[in-house]
Scaffold this motif. Structure first.
Motif, PDB file in Angstrom:
ATOM      1  N   THR A 125      -3.410   0.877  -0.640  1.00  0.00           N
ATOM      2  CA  THR A 125      -4.714   1.250  -1.179  1.00  0.00           C
ATOM      3  C   THR A 125      -5.140   2.604  -0.635  1.00  0.00           C
ATOM      4  O   THR A 125      -4.965   2.882   0.552  1.00  0.00           O
ATOM      5  N   TYR A 126      -5.681   3.444  -1.512  1.00  0.00           N
ATOM      6  CA  TYR A 126      -6.308   4.693  -1.092  1.00  0.00           C
ATOM      7  C   TYR A 126      -7.803   4.618  -1.383  1.00  0.00           C
ATOM      8  O   TYR A 126      -8.204   4.370  -2.523  1.00  0.00           O
ATOM      9  N   THR A 129      -6.778 -10.480   0.487  1.00  0.00           N
ATOM     10  CA  THR A 129      -5.985  -9.876   1.549  1.00  0.00           C
ATOM     11  C   THR A 129      -5.468 -10.983   2.461  1.00  0.00           C
ATOM     12  O   THR A 129      -6.192 -11.917   2.780  1.00  0.00           O
ATOM     13  N   GLU A 189       3.414   4.554  -4.513  1.00  0.00           N
ATOM     14  CA  GLU A 189       2.819   5.622  -3.701  1.00  0.00           C
ATOM     15  C   GLU A 189       2.982   6.974  -4.397  1.00  0.00           C
ATOM     16  O   GLU A 189       2.038   7.781  -4.450  1.00  0.00           O
ATOM     17  N   TRP A 216      -1.029  -8.817   0.381  1.00  0.00           N
ATOM     18  CA  TRP A 216      -1.960  -9.643  -0.380  1.00  0.00           C
ATOM     19  C   TRP A 216      -1.387 -11.045  -0.508  1.00  0.00           C
ATOM     20  O   TRP A 216      -0.178 -11.260  -0.369  1.00  0.00           O
ATOM     21  N   PHE A 273       0.250  -2.545  -5.991  1.00  0.00           N
ATOM     22  CA  PHE A 273       0.764  -3.754  -5.338  1.00  0.00           C
ATOM     23  C   PHE A 273       1.921  -4.322  -6.150  1.00  0.00           C
ATOM     24  O   PHE A 273       2.034  -4.094  -7.361  1.00  0.00           O
ATOM     25  N   ILE A 304     -11.238   4.183  -5.565  1.00  0.00           N
ATOM     26  CA  ILE A 304     -10.217   3.288  -5.002  1.00  0.00           C
ATOM     27  C   ILE A 304      -9.015   3.230  -5.947  1.00  0.00           C
ATOM     28  O   ILE A 304      -9.151   2.885  -7.125  1.00  0.00           O
ATOM     29  N   PHE A 343       0.685  -4.361  -0.532  1.00  0.00           N
ATOM     30  CA  PHE A 343      -0.214  -3.489  -1.282  1.00  0.00           C
ATOM     31  C   PHE A 343      -0.393  -2.171  -0.534  1.00  0.00           C
ATOM     32  O   PHE A 343      -0.201  -2.080   0.679  1.00  0.00           O
ATOM     33  N   GLU A 392      -5.063   1.583  -6.025  1.00  0.00           N
ATOM     34  CA  GLU A 392      -4.206   0.632  -5.313  1.00  0.00           C
ATOM     35  C   GLU A 392      -2.957   0.331  -6.120  1.00  0.00           C
ATOM     36  O   GLU A 392      -3.001   0.212  -7.345  1.00  0.00           O
ATOM     37  N   GLU A 448      -5.808   5.573   3.956  1.00  0.00           N
ATOM     38  CA  GLU A 448      -4.639   4.882   3.402  1.00  0.00           C
ATOM     39  C   GLU A 448      -4.561   3.515   4.057  1.00  0.00           C
ATOM     40  O   GLU A 448      -4.568   3.397   5.280  1.00  0.00           O
ATOM     41  N   ARG A 498     -11.685  -5.714  -1.059  1.00  0.00           N
ATOM     42  CA  ARG A 498     -10.485  -6.122  -1.797  1.00  0.00           C
ATOM     43  C   ARG A 498     -10.606  -7.575  -2.268  1.00  0.00           C
ATOM     44  O   ARG A 498     -10.212  -7.901  -3.386  1.00  0.00           O
ATOM     45  N   LYS A 531      -2.509  -0.174   4.236  1.00  0.00           N
ATOM     46  CA  LYS A 531      -1.275  -0.903   3.923  1.00  0.00           C
ATOM     47  C   LYS A 531      -1.382  -2.320   4.460  1.00  0.00           C
ATOM     48  O   LYS A 531      -1.842  -2.535   5.586  1.00  0.00           O
TER      49      LYS A 531
END
Length: 332
Positions: free
Chosen positions: A284-285, A246, A317, A271, A301, A297, A282, A299, A266, A227, A268
């Protein structure tokens, strides 16, 4: 017990109706109502003020993981059973709790409206009711969240973006609302965003080699490293030499997931901007796309200072979970 009896009879009627392929015995159900992430709790007010109410608040208004401030899982409205009638029964997510000799922990689908989930808890003592809440809460939260996600997706599906950037770069599609615009597109990177009253909501997509996360013991560190490198390369802050990373103070939370029909992680967390006081949540998957020998990827945010962010992140989401790895087939 009158209301509980009505609810259980409704469940039986629905089950019988579902077995009739002709549909001739199916009841008409009005559309469910209410803001996304709202929960109607139907129970006696004195019960609500005591240990049973405390247990409900602990479970259904628990702090959401991954947000920078305290926000509840659901916004709860409590209402006594005697006024649970008419349009109040159309709420999309309902928890019905009653002290009764019958011991019950049950979830009903589309009892009064559609789509709808109604969780029912009864017991002769507060201790038994709390025990029933303990056993049913995880499943009820999962089913409430599913119906709320579907509602969020339904609302934004009325006007979807026609931009082909995701399909052209990665061979995927997502149901992205038309108000989101592509702000940056480079090889193996797409960034879409939307202005909100006090900030922005953002979606980014990129891929990594299949073997990017081979060591489970360093998985979280590898996620942070990934990230941070993407943030430095593609997501600048407001001034030179500032960029997204991050948050250093806390490691992100990681959970197993499935998205787009594929196994995923997943992630969470929060940032921040390196060298400047900006931050936000944020999601992110990291998706195992074995067919293309890559980790895909996705994301979302948000930047929304001094504003509650739960519903913004919930919308992101809901969008990310519409990803489709077969553009020739419709997304779920």
């Amino acid at each position: 017990m009158k209301k509980l009896g009505t609810l259980l009879v409704a469940s039986i009627v629905l089950a019988l109706g579902a077995c009739n392929d002709s549909g001739s015995n199916k009841r008409f159900l009005p559309p469910s109502t209410g803001p996304v992430n709202s929960l109607m709790v139907v129970m006696d007010t004195e019960l609500w003020k005591g240990p049973v109410g405390d247990k409900i608040r602990d479970e259904f208004a628990a702090q959401i993981i991954g947000l920078p401030q305290i926000e509840p899982l659901f916004t709860i409205t409590q209402l006594p059973p005697k006024v649970f009638k008419g349009t109040t029964t159309y709420s999309r997510s309902i928890l019905y709790v009653e002290k009764d000799s019958t011991v019950l922990a049950h979830i009903s689908t589309d009892a009064y409206s559609k789509p709808q989930k109604v969780a029912v808890i009864t017991g002769p003592t507060e201790e038994i009711m709390i025990k029933n809440l303990d056993s049913l809460a995880p499943r009820a939260i999962k089913e409430f969240k599913a119906v709320e996600l579907a509602e969020a997706q339904k609302r934004f599906s009325r006007s979807l973006s026609k931009d082909k950037a995701l399909e052209e770069e990665f061979g995927i599609t997502m149901n992205v609302p038309s108000l989101y615009k592509v702000g940056k597109r480079e090889k193996n990177f797409v960034w879409m965003d939307i202005q909100i009253p006090k900030g922005t909501m953002n979606i980014i997509a990129y891929s990594m080699p299949w073997d990017s996360f081979e060591n489970d013991s360093t998985f979280v560190q590898d996620i942070v490293r990934m990230r941070d490198s993407i943030g430095e390369k593609y997501i600048p802050g407001p001034y030179e030499n500032t960029y997204m990373i991050t948050e250093k103070a806390f490691a992100p939370y990681v959970f197993p997931a499935e998205i787009g029909g594929k196994k995923a992680a997943e992630v969470k967390g929060v940032w921040e901007i390196h060298g400047y006081p900006m931050a936000g949540p944020f999601l992110t998957y990291i998706i195992n796309d074995k067919e293309h020998n890559r980790k895909m990827i996705l994301e979302g945010f948000t930047f929304a200072p001094s504003t509650e962010k739960r519903d913004y992140m919930f919308e992101l989401e809901a969008i990310l979970k519409t990803v489709n790895f077969d553009p020739q087939a419709p997304a779920d």
